[in-house]
Design an enzyme around this catalytic site. Sequence first.
Site, PDB file in Angstrom:
ATOM      1  CB  THR A   1      68.937  67.625  62.142  1.00  0.00           C
ATOM      2  OG1 THR A   1      69.479  68.844  62.647  1.00  0.00           O
ATOM      3  CG2 THR A   1      67.985  67.025  63.158  1.00  0.00           C
ATOM      4  CB  THR A   6      64.293  61.320  59.037  1.00  0.00           C
ATOM      5  OG1 THR A   6      64.455  61.839  57.721  1.00  0.00           O
ATOM      6  CG2 THR A   6      65.311  60.203  59.218  1.00  0.00           C
ATOM      7  CG  ASP A   7      61.760  62.406  54.568  1.00  0.00           C
ATOM      8  OD1 ASP A   7      62.480  62.808  55.514  1.00  0.00           O
ATOM      9  OD2 ASP A   7      61.631  63.044  53.504  1.00  0.00           O
ATOM     10  CE  LYS A  30      66.290  60.737  63.429  1.00  0.00           C
ATOM     11  NZ  LYS A  30      66.113  61.399  64.746  1.00  0.00           N
ATOM     12  N   GLY A  55      65.672  72.937  69.622  1.00  0.00           N
ATOM     13  CA  GLY A  55      65.500  72.711  68.181  1.00  0.00           C
ATOM     14  C   GLY A  55      64.170  73.249  67.682  1.00  0.00           C
ATOM     15  CD  GLN A  56      63.489  73.541  61.966  1.00  0.00           C
ATOM     16  OE1 GLN A  56      62.852  74.374  61.346  1.00  0.00           O
ATOM     17  NE2 GLN A  56      63.944  72.428  61.402  1.00  0.00           N
ATOM     18  CG  LEU A  57      59.392  68.572  67.078  1.00  0.00           C
ATOM     19  CD1 LEU A  57      58.051  69.157  66.703  1.00  0.00           C
ATOM     20  CD2 LEU A  57      59.578  67.234  66.356  1.00  0.00           C
ATOM     21  CE1 TYR A 114      69.140  63.221  60.578  1.00  0.00           C
ATOM     22  CE2 TYR A 114      67.994  62.795  58.514  1.00  0.00           C
ATOM     23  CZ  TYR A 114      67.983  63.250  59.819  1.00  0.00           C
ATOM     24  OH  TYR A 114      66.803  63.716  60.366  1.00  0.00           O
ATOM     25  CB  ALA A 153      68.037  64.321  65.778  1.00  0.00           C
TER      26      ALA A 153
END
Length: 305
Positions: free
Chosen positions: A71, A110-111, A138, A20-22, A134, A69
């Site tokens: 996402t 997540t926010d 989370k 993933g991105q992270l 989602y 996740a």
Amino acid sequence: MIKIFRITAKNKILILGSNGQLGSHLSNDLAKLGEVTSLDRNGFNFENPESLDLIIKRLSPKFIINAAAFTNVDGAEDFEKIAYQVNALTVKKLAILAHENNAVLIHFSTDYVFDGLKEEPYLENDIARPISVYGNSKLEGENYINEICSKYLILRTSGVISKNEDNFISKIINLSNDRDELNIVSDQQSSLNFSGFISQAVLEILTELESNIDKEKRWGIYHLSGQEPGTWYEFAKFTQEISKKINPDSNFSKIDINPIPSTQFIQKAKRPKYSFLSSVKLKEDFGIELPNWKKSIIEVMENNE
Ligand SMILES: NC(=O)c1ccc[n+]([C@@H]2O[C@H](COP(=O)([O-])OP(=O)(O)OC[C@H]3O[C@@H](n4cnc5c(N)ncnc54)[C@H](OP(=O)(O)O)[C@@H]3O)[C@@H](O)[C@H]2O)c1
């Protein structure tokens, strides 16, 4: 696929969701701290968690980093069962195994656990009331970790961007190739964060924790975001400003970008109107701050080759 990055150092670090991105940044950055084992979906699938016991017992990691996740915020409305399995039920199993094996669990959230009605920066102890599948999945994952683990960090972040293809920046640039104009929501505020900045912050946090882990008390939830809020429209306009400097002839540099209210942009999942995360606690406890969203956009745009 399983990748082992370094074999000599003492700390064993297991990273899940390494594609993933992270996860991809973490896999490289955390090799500075120890022996990293990175598992992508092929190495461990959160939809079939049976093999997790064996993976953790064999590796005996000191740190487990969960960057995996489900996402896709709109997709989660259609694939609710999978979203809960990946974001909550397998996270519960991970929490149990981390606790039983005395490993530190670092998990990202997540926010979107907030409903967005507060209209000022969300703090870690504000009540989470998600308005999407989602966000709910989370939050359920967070709750399991809070209940089960004693040595853990839940790092809530927002609007993760990177040089990968599936994020806000790449989406608006790709859309500009077959549109005459872009209409971007201007009444939802959050922040964008470059995944490389998040990963560097995690490296700093783990370095601190690692130095005195037996006496460590700073466990729990932390917000991890840049210092300023912005709207999706502001993010898009600033991205275009940078694009005009580095790639003036591109479609994206020339396209009209218009602000629209979220009522005119129909999406399957509801989004909070305001989900900016205050990261003051992280600064106070660890002395760490993420750069603001403009720096995150510049990082993604200017080093995009
Ligand atoms: N993206 C955002 O804007 C955002 C905002 C706030 C918080 N966060 C949180 O930040 C964390 C990292 O997000 P990110 O932006 O790096 O997400 P991402 O790029 O979508 O990466 C998520 C990774 O999870 C993996 N994954 C999904 N389902 C899986 C499964 N069943 N088994 C194993 N792996 C699976 C994906 O694998 P594949 O590559 O094979 O699909 C992907 O590599 C997540 O906890 C996310 O909730 C993200």
